[in-house]
Design a protein around this motif. Structure first.
Motif, PDB file in Angstrom:
ATOM      1  N   VAL A  78      -7.437   6.603   8.801  1.00 24.71           N
ATOM      2  CA  VAL A  78      -7.598   5.086   8.507  1.00 24.71           C
ATOM      3  C   VAL A  78      -6.001   4.440   8.594  1.00 24.71           C
ATOM      4  O   VAL A  78      -5.088   5.224   8.112  1.00 24.71           O
ATOM      5  CB  VAL A  78      -7.927   4.952   6.879  1.00 24.71           C
ATOM      6  CG1 VAL A  78      -8.121   3.533   6.427  1.00 24.71           C
ATOM      7  CG2 VAL A  78      -9.528   5.562   6.828  1.00 24.71           C
ATOM      8  N   VAL A 116     -10.616   1.250   9.736  1.00 24.32           N
ATOM      9  CA  VAL A 116     -11.325   2.631   9.316  1.00 24.32           C
ATOM     10  C   VAL A 116     -11.531   3.034  10.770  1.00 24.32           C
ATOM     11  O   VAL A 116     -12.435   2.375  11.792  1.00 24.32           O
ATOM     12  CB  VAL A 116     -12.579   2.655   8.603  1.00 24.32           C
ATOM     13  CG1 VAL A 116     -13.050   4.017   8.304  1.00 24.32           C
ATOM     14  CG2 VAL A 116     -12.056   2.116   7.178  1.00 24.32           C
ATOM     15  N   GLU A 128      -6.114   9.738   5.471  1.00 24.13           N
ATOM     16  CA  GLU A 128      -7.043  10.540   5.801  1.00 24.13           C
ATOM     17  C   GLU A 128      -8.302   9.784   5.358  1.00 24.13           C
ATOM     18  O   GLU A 128      -8.383   8.977   4.343  1.00 24.13           O
ATOM     19  CB  GLU A 128      -6.961  11.990   5.078  1.00 24.13           C
ATOM     20  CG  GLU A 128      -8.285  12.635   4.633  1.00 24.13           C
ATOM     21  CD  GLU A 128      -8.143  13.777   3.776  1.00 24.13           C
ATOM     22  OE1 GLU A 128      -8.890  14.705   3.632  1.00 24.13           O
ATOM     23  OE2 GLU A 128      -7.273  13.735   2.929  1.00 24.13           O
ATOM     24  N   ARG A 129      -9.266   9.837   6.334  1.00 18.64           N
ATOM     25  CA  ARG A 129     -10.620   9.028   6.040  1.00 18.64           C
ATOM     26  C   ARG A 129     -11.506   9.730   5.048  1.00 18.64           C
ATOM     27  O   ARG A 129     -11.811  11.058   5.254  1.00 18.64           O
ATOM     28  CB  ARG A 129     -11.330   8.885   7.277  1.00 18.64           C
ATOM     29  CG  ARG A 129     -12.546   8.054   7.136  1.00 18.64           C
ATOM     30  CD  ARG A 129     -13.173   7.493   8.489  1.00 18.64           C
ATOM     31  NE  ARG A 129     -14.479   7.067   8.146  1.00 18.64           N
ATOM     32  CZ  ARG A 129     -15.306   6.489   9.198  1.00 18.64           C
ATOM     33  NH1 ARG A 129     -15.020   6.660  10.377  1.00 18.64           N
ATOM     34  NH2 ARG A 129     -16.289   5.952   8.857  1.00 18.64           N
ATOM     35  N   LEU A 130     -11.981   9.033   3.919  1.00 23.20           N
ATOM     36  CA  LEU A 130     -12.682   9.782   2.994  1.00 23.20           C
ATOM     37  C   LEU A 130     -14.119   9.574   3.366  1.00 23.20           C
ATOM     38  O   LEU A 130     -14.601   8.210   3.533  1.00 23.20           O
ATOM     39  CB  LEU A 130     -12.343   9.269   1.618  1.00 23.20           C
ATOM     40  CG  LEU A 130     -11.066   9.626   1.321  1.00 23.20           C
ATOM     41  CD1 LEU A 130     -10.409   8.745   0.032  1.00 23.20           C
ATOM     42  CD2 LEU A 130     -10.643  11.239   0.802  1.00 23.20           C
ATOM     43  N   GLU A 139     -18.610   3.994  -2.427  1.00 26.22           N
ATOM     44  CA  GLU A 139     -17.373   3.173  -3.059  1.00 26.22           C
ATOM     45  C   GLU A 139     -17.739   2.326  -4.348  1.00 26.22           C
ATOM     46  O   GLU A 139     -18.840   2.037  -4.441  1.00 26.22           O
ATOM     47  CB  GLU A 139     -16.975   2.032  -2.087  1.00 26.22           C
ATOM     48  CG  GLU A 139     -15.922   2.575  -1.145  1.00 26.22           C
ATOM     49  CD  GLU A 139     -15.313   1.356  -0.227  1.00 26.22           C
ATOM     50  OE1 GLU A 139     -14.752   0.544  -0.610  1.00 26.22           O
ATOM     51  OE2 GLU A 139     -15.663   1.771   1.037  1.00 26.22           O
ATOM     52  N   ASN A 186     -14.650  -6.342   7.966  1.00 25.49           N
ATOM     53  CA  ASN A 186     -14.403  -6.114   6.433  1.00 25.49           C
ATOM     54  C   ASN A 186     -14.470  -7.560   6.321  1.00 25.49           C
ATOM     55  O   ASN A 186     -13.678  -8.400   7.063  1.00 25.49           O
ATOM     56  CB  ASN A 186     -13.329  -5.438   5.887  1.00 25.49           C
ATOM     57  CG  ASN A 186     -13.711  -4.064   5.430  1.00 25.49           C
ATOM     58  OD1 ASN A 186     -14.807  -3.878   5.122  1.00 25.49           O
ATOM     59  ND2 ASN A 186     -12.676  -3.144   5.566  1.00 25.49           N
ATOM     60  N   VAL A 194      -6.790  -3.412   6.827  1.00 22.94           N
ATOM     61  CA  VAL A 194      -7.385  -1.743   6.782  1.00 22.94           C
ATOM     62  C   VAL A 194      -8.262  -1.558   7.926  1.00 22.94           C
ATOM     63  O   VAL A 194      -9.237  -2.239   8.139  1.00 22.94           O
ATOM     64  CB  VAL A 194      -8.044  -1.547   5.367  1.00 22.94           C
ATOM     65  CG1 VAL A 194      -8.721  -0.055   5.521  1.00 22.94           C
ATOM     66  CG2 VAL A 194      -7.214  -1.691   4.378  1.00 22.94           C
ATOM     67  N   LYS A 238       0.859  -1.303   0.194  1.00 24.26           N
ATOM     68  CA  LYS A 238      -0.008  -0.047  -0.203  1.00 24.26           C
ATOM     69  C   LYS A 238       0.929   1.247  -0.069  1.00 24.26           C
ATOM     70  O   LYS A 238       0.567   2.148  -0.542  1.00 24.26           O
ATOM     71  CB  LYS A 238      -1.087   0.136   1.099  1.00 24.26           C
ATOM     72  CG  LYS A 238      -2.140  -1.167   1.098  1.00 24.26           C
ATOM     73  CD  LYS A 238      -3.141  -0.923   2.052  1.00 24.26           C
ATOM     74  CE  LYS A 238      -4.304  -2.258   1.982  1.00 24.26           C
ATOM     75  NZ  LYS A 238      -4.869  -2.413   0.726  1.00 24.26           N
ATOM     76  N   MET A 284     -13.519   5.856  -4.285  1.00 27.27           N
ATOM     77  CA  MET A 284     -14.472   6.683  -3.385  1.00 27.27           C
ATOM     78  C   MET A 284     -15.191   7.513  -4.089  1.00 27.27           C
ATOM     79  O   MET A 284     -14.474   8.697  -4.688  1.00 27.27           O
ATOM     80  CB  MET A 284     -14.012   7.048  -2.179  1.00 27.27           C
ATOM     81  CG  MET A 284     -14.809   7.670  -1.185  1.00 27.27           C
ATOM     82  SD  MET A 284     -15.726   6.369  -0.100  1.00 27.27           S
ATOM     83  CE  MET A 284     -14.832   5.926   1.071  1.00 27.27           C
ATOM     84  N   LEU A 339      -8.949   4.627  -3.532  1.00 29.91           N
ATOM     85  CA  LEU A 339      -8.844   3.842  -2.164  1.00 29.91           C
ATOM     86  C   LEU A 339      -7.509   2.824  -2.261  1.00 29.91           C
ATOM     87  O   LEU A 339      -6.850   2.977  -1.550  1.00 29.91           O
ATOM     88  CB  LEU A 339     -10.129   3.339  -1.810  1.00 29.91           C
ATOM     89  CG  LEU A 339     -11.152   4.049  -1.306  1.00 29.91           C
ATOM     90  CD1 LEU A 339     -12.509   3.229  -1.081  1.00 29.91           C
ATOM     91  CD2 LEU A 339     -10.919   4.823  -0.069  1.00 29.91           C
ATOM     92  N   ALA A 390      -6.465  10.035  -1.047  1.00 30.51           N
ATOM     93  CA  ALA A 390      -6.349  10.504   0.044  1.00 30.51           C
ATOM     94  C   ALA A 390      -4.984  10.910   0.611  1.00 30.51           C
ATOM     95  O   ALA A 390      -4.066  10.330   0.295  1.00 30.51           O
ATOM     96  CB  ALA A 390      -6.930   9.696   1.099  1.00 30.51           C
TER      97      ALA A 390
HETATM   98  P1  AMP Z   1      -8.341  -0.799   0.822  1.00 31.13           P
HETATM   99  O1  AMP Z   1      -8.078  -2.322   0.857  1.00 31.13           O
HETATM  100  O2  AMP Z   1      -7.413   0.141   1.001  1.00 31.13           O
HETATM  101  O3  AMP Z   1      -9.612  -0.633  -0.303  1.00 31.13           O
HETATM  102  O4  AMP Z   1      -9.183  -0.655   2.110  1.00 31.13           O
HETATM  103  C1  AMP Z   1     -10.375  -1.702   2.358  1.00 31.13           C
HETATM  104  C2  AMP Z   1     -11.635  -0.887   2.632  1.00 31.13           C
HETATM  105  O5  AMP Z   1     -11.529   0.286   3.668  1.00 31.13           O
HETATM  106  C3  AMP Z   1     -12.119   0.075   1.518  1.00 31.13           C
HETATM  107  O6  AMP Z   1     -12.730  -0.802   0.330  1.00 31.13           O
HETATM  108  C4  AMP Z   1     -12.931   0.901   2.166  1.00 31.13           C
HETATM  109  O7  AMP Z   1     -13.975   0.734   2.648  1.00 31.13           O
HETATM  110  C5  AMP Z   1     -12.129   1.305   3.507  1.00 31.13           C
HETATM  111  N1  AMP Z   1     -11.327   2.433   3.245  1.00 31.13           N
HETATM  112  C6  AMP Z   1      -9.889   2.557   2.927  1.00 31.13           C
HETATM  113  N2  AMP Z   1      -9.305   3.456   2.711  1.00 31.13           N
HETATM  114  C7  AMP Z   1     -10.091   4.488   3.391  1.00 31.13           C
HETATM  115  C8  AMP Z   1     -10.235   5.805   3.442  1.00 31.13           C
HETATM  116  N3  AMP Z   1      -9.233   6.756   3.018  1.00 31.13           N
HETATM  117  N4  AMP Z   1     -11.252   6.583   3.786  1.00 31.13           N
HETATM  118  C9  AMP Z   1     -12.454   5.934   3.929  1.00 31.13           C
HETATM  119  N5  AMP Z   1     -12.556   4.310   3.862  1.00 31.13           N
HETATM  120  C10 AMP Z   1     -11.423   3.725   3.515  1.00 31.13           C
END
Ligand code: AMP
Ligand code: GLY
Length: 423
Positions: free
Chosen positions: A137, A151, A182-184, A188, A220, A149, A99, A269, A279, A114
């Motif tokens: 996050v 949140v 940063e939380r967005l 999605e 998740n 991940v 990541k 997002m 994301l 973000a």
């Molecule tokens: P990722 O594997 O990075 O996509 O993260 C898994 C899940 O976490 C995503 O599908 C989102 O639901 C949530 N997530 C990841 N990054 C963010 C972010 N910056 N803001 C809000 N939700 C996030």
């Protein structure tokens, strides 16, 4: 041509189901496959040496489903031996495998994402969290099966997440380095395309449900259901995703000498005012997004994958889609994504589900009496077509209600596609 599909999930069953309908394909092998796939080969998805000998011996075109073999460099190994394989090289699969790499890549390529910082020291990470205006996050850098991940709703949760990843090592080495982001806020959606290193051929849009409980509550999971199309991605937004995300990615990977070939998945997002942020990237097809997408695809999947393998996607027409919706409801073992039991006989699969329904298998196996039994967390992806999202959803749930196992040991969400039907 004969094809080898690597992996054992619903995504692999759906890819095999679709590609076996091609006039150009005679036989589809699955390694290792599941209880619903035929022509299974008993080789693990990470046993690259054995997979290579098998594909070479039978002169197969190989399609890689999951991220693990990609991050181990299966494509590099196969291509060195002159074999045809669809998937990114290890260097390009880093977009999913790290990541931190992906975030720095996006910064370089000017892809909207973000605000973030990367840490290898827990104390410095905590100090950073304390200085943030809003709870962020926390992401483990490495592969963690979609679970790395967290949140956070409060700063204390963020501090606890840093401890879990960096001190307690809940995600093993994946948590040695973390990304704090940063939380967005927004909706999605998944945007997946076929790439050959130069050309992007978009697939139909889709959305998945990552959380275990109705109302997108709870931890998740790998994905509890998905549907296509995603109403949130209209043609205007699709244009923006191509222009601001996919094209810069292809250009930058090419420039760096790591051209991206394979399924490219961008988790997007979409903000309230229609702005978009990435994301995550995945270097593979989504699971369960693959299941509804394959049900809607009219064109021959083999033609496109073969063209991509030979760098000829630029000469292919756009993919044709059924003008219908498709919805996939995942039936899981009760307890997933935590502890659950295996080995329960699955009942109801012989029901007449009608022509609009396909039941894709994921965590299933055959027992010594050749009965289908549960063998994982996500068991089945019950997928249905319908004139619109509402009808596709009804069709999927009527099939789901005919299937069960154990003593009420199956679990599914009852609100899959509700965002689409609400629109
Ligand atoms: P990722 O594997 O990075 O996509 O993260 C898994 C899940 O976490 C995503 O599908 C989102 O639901 C949530 N997530 C990841 N990054 C963010 C972010 N910056 N803001 C809000 N939700 C996030
Ligand atoms: N369904 C989300 C993923 O495949 O990563």
């Amino acid at each position: 041509m004969d094809v080898l599909i690597i992996g054992s999930g619903g995504r692999e069953h759906a890819l095999g189901w679709k590609i076996s309908q091609s006039k150009s394909v005679k036989k589809v092998y699955f390694a290792p496959g599941n209880g619903g796939t035929s022509e299974n080969v008993n080789i693990k998805q990470n046993d690259i040496g054995k997979l290579l000998s098998f594909a070479k011996d039978k002169d197969l075109l190989t399609i890689v489903g999951p991220e693990e073999p990609l991050s181990l460099g299966i494509v590099d190994t196969f291509e060195k031996e002159g074999l045809r394989i669809f998937g990114p090289l290890k260097s390009a699969a880093m977009l999913e495998a790290s990541k931190a790499f992906a975030k720095e890549f996006m910064r370089d390529a000017n892809i909207p994402t973000a605000k973030f910082a990367i840490f290898t020291d827990a104390q410095k990470a905590k100090d950073y969290v304390r200085k943030q205006k809003k709870p962020p996050v926390i992401k483990a850098d490495g592969l963690a099966a979609g679970k790395g991940v967290i949140v956070c709703d409060t700063r204390d949760q963020a501090i606890a997440a840093i401890d879990r990843m960096m001190t307690k090592k809940d995600f093993g080495a994946a948590g040695n380095r973390i990304v704090i982001e940063e939380r967005l806020i927004g909706e999605e959606a998944s945007f997946i395309a076929l790439c050959d290193g130069k050309t992007i051929v978009p697939l139909a849009s889709s959305q998945d449900h990552k959380r275990i409980f109705d109302g997108d509550k709870g931890p998740n999971t790998g994905g509890m259901g998905a549907y296509s199309p995603a109403p949130v991605i209209d043609s205007d937004l699709q244009g923006k995703i191509l222009k601001h995300v996919m094209e810069p990615l292809i250009k930058t990977t090419k420039k760096r000498g790591t051209p991206f070939k394979g399924f490219l998945y961008a988790g997007i997002m979409v903000g309230e005012n229609g702005d978009l942020q990435v994301l995550e990237f995945n270097a593979r097809m989504g699971d369960p997004e693959c299941q509804p997408i394959m049900m809607r695809m009219k064109s021959d999947l083999y033609d496109y994958i073969n063209a991509a393998v030979h760098g000829r996607l630029g000469s292919m027409p756009p993919i044709q889609w059924k003008d219908q919706s498709a919805v996939c409801v995942v039936m899981a073992a009760r307890g997933y994504p935590g502890r659950y039991e295996k080995g329960k006989a699955i009942e109801g699969l012989e029901s007449n589900f009608g022509p609009d329904v396909t039941v894709f298998h994921a965590g299933t196996a055959r027992d010594p009496e050749n009965r289908l039994v549960t063998n994982g967390g996500r068991i089945l992806g019950v997928t249905a077509l319908g004139r619109d999202a509402r009808r596709a959803t009804d069709n999927a749930y009527s099939a789901v209600r005919k299937i069960r196992w154990g003593d009420n040991d199956h679990y599914y969400r009852t609100d899959i596609a509700s965002r689409a039907t609400a629109r």
